[in-house]
Enzyme design. Sequence first.
Site, mmCIF file in Angstrom:
data_model
loop_
_atom_site.group_PDB
_atom_site.id
_atom_site.type_symbol
_atom_site.label_atom_id
_atom_site.label_comp_id
_atom_site.label_asym_id
_atom_site.label_seq_id
_atom_site.Cartn_x
_atom_site.Cartn_y
_atom_site.Cartn_z
ATOM 1 N N HIS A 110 -4.710 50.724 109.863
ATOM 2 C CA HIS A 110 -4.466 51.699 110.929
ATOM 3 C C HIS A 110 -4.717 51.120 112.322
ATOM 4 C CE1 HIS A 110 -8.899 52.511 110.634
ATOM 5 N NE2 HIS A 110 -8.767 52.823 111.903
ATOM 6 N N ASP A 140 -5.853 50.873 103.462
ATOM 7 C CA ASP A 140 -6.124 50.665 104.885
ATOM 8 C C ASP A 140 -6.575 49.237 105.180
ATOM 9 O OD1 ASP A 140 -6.034 51.554 107.509
ATOM 10 O OD2 ASP A 140 -8.182 51.963 107.559
ATOM 11 N N GLY A 213 -13.535 51.575 117.736
ATOM 12 C CA GLY A 213 -13.478 50.149 118.064
ATOM 13 C C GLY A 213 -14.115 49.284 117.000
ATOM 14 N N ASN A 214 -15.024 49.863 116.182
ATOM 15 C CA ASN A 214 -15.592 49.130 115.050
ATOM 16 C C ASN A 214 -14.584 48.986 113.910
ATOM 17 O OD1 ASN A 214 -18.763 50.316 115.766
ATOM 18 N ND2 ASN A 214 -18.481 48.215 115.077
ATOM 19 N N SER A 215 -13.551 49.780 113.956
ATOM 20 C CA SER A 215 -12.605 49.848 112.858
ATOM 21 C C SER A 215 -12.032 48.469 112.543
ATOM 22 C CB SER A 215 -11.474 50.795 113.241
ATOM 23 O OG SER A 215 -10.811 51.253 112.107
ATOM 24 N N LEU A 266 1.938 54.052 85.475
ATOM 25 C CA LEU A 266 2.123 54.633 84.143
ATOM 26 C C LEU A 266 3.125 55.788 84.134
ATOM 27 C CD1 LEU A 266 -1.317 54.945 82.270
ATOM 28 C CD2 LEU A 266 0.759 53.803 81.467
ATOM 29 N N GLY A 267 3.098 56.586 85.177
ATOM 30 C CA GLY A 267 3.998 57.733 85.240
ATOM 31 C C GLY A 267 3.450 58.971 84.553
ATOM 32 N N VAL A 268 2.143 59.207 84.710
ATOM 33 C CA VAL A 268 1.520 60.403 84.152
ATOM 34 C C VAL A 268 0.818 61.188 85.253
ATOM 35 C CG1 VAL A 268 1.139 59.517 81.829
ATOM 36 C CG2 VAL A 268 -0.590 59.114 83.589
#
Length: 469
Positions: A110, A140, A213-215, A266-268
């Site tokens: 981000h 992220d 700003g720490n991000s 998997l599609g579940v």
Amino acid sequence: MKLARLYVLLRVVLLPALLGPVTGMSEPRSPEATSSIANLVEGVKDSVVNVDVQARAAGSEDFFEKFFGMPGGGSGGSGLGEPDPHERIRQGEGSGFIIDPNGLILTNNHVVENAISIRIRLNDGRQFDARVLGRDPLTDLALLKLQGDVKNLPVARLGDSDAVRVGDTVVAIGNPFGLTSSVSAGILSARARDIQSGPYDNFLQTDAAINPGNSGGPLFNVRGEVIGINTAIVGGGSGIGFAVPSNMARALLPQLEKGQIHRGWLGVAVQDLTPELAQALHVPVTQGAIVTDVQPGTPSAAAGLKRDDILTAIDGQPIESSRGLTREIGFRQPQETLTLTVYRGGKAREVKAKLGERPDLEGTTPAPPPEERSDTGHELGLSLREADPRLTPGVKGGALLVDVMPGSPAERAGLQPGMTITEAGGKPVRGPEALSQVIKAQKPGSVLLLRVQVGKSLLLRALPIPAKR
């Protein structure tokens, strides 16, 4: 207010006690004893960088913008591009850290999403332009590469985030509010936090001070190893910050370097197994994931999974919840074959399943190059590509929205990246070109009725056609 002041006073007294061994209360600590992380900071601070970003402004505030005020949202490309004269450009700041002496930087997605330009400032004052090698919105994380003659840079080592214990001392270094190389210390407050930011949430929680700003900056253990990437804080809270575990970042680095993330699927549909459900389903286990739906034509269907099956382990490793299952499958590779421990009818069995590749369920895949997509024009603000049939069960064709221009008629109509347009003006949409032709045939000033699909949900949207075209 008195309570708040009391908390601050207690914090000042107690924090130094967390930074060294407990030796009793009889003797006051020397000034040197309270500086026990000074050598650690001196050894790692040069690996922490400031990330200055110019980015396209998002159409609306996204999850991480609430925490850090950083550019985010939308589904912009993973690289850099020239700004559109009609777009708003915003400035942003974040942090990152060097993981390779030749200029690889790890930070948050981000921080650099929708970036037009990225400028990196090292602790010694040097500055470099950077480009995005790869990014993963679902965890992220983003990997940057410094441009120019870059070598022999100081690096931060990735530690083992599974080894850190609740109560261990941690140190955050970053650039809050542009204050370069600011240091804060605290403890690991909790592990495996799910803050509802994505399907793979598994955050470390800390009370070390983390601010805008720490991000993207590092969270160190006492050995000077990075055990987390600082990502979010609770708005309005104090001393509640979250970091992506270093082991998650390490697992994704090879794919980030290649610029593409591939995940198993998997599609579940699943939900948590509770003690009450376990009793009702007559199974001797109380943790796992219950299958609530099996999509036809998916790896789960091919493996023979059924509704009410209870998945308790993958390759012998216990699965404690539906989120745990999602994370484990998501960090496996497509075409990998797994052994699933399944309870059916109260009895355990083992089932082999070959994973497929996870579709872009959230609409976060970077927009394709212009030659691979259909753009209906600046006037409507839509960018499209062929739909993924896994996202629209039972629908043939369709046009997948990959980008929506902020402030455009498409955005005002409530259209969002990740939606699939299946019908326009009462006619089925077989692909992007078919939709473009329908739009071009509309009278200026009219409104076009669209039917869109998100997963299994069908929605209606009214797209206004500009009066002047």
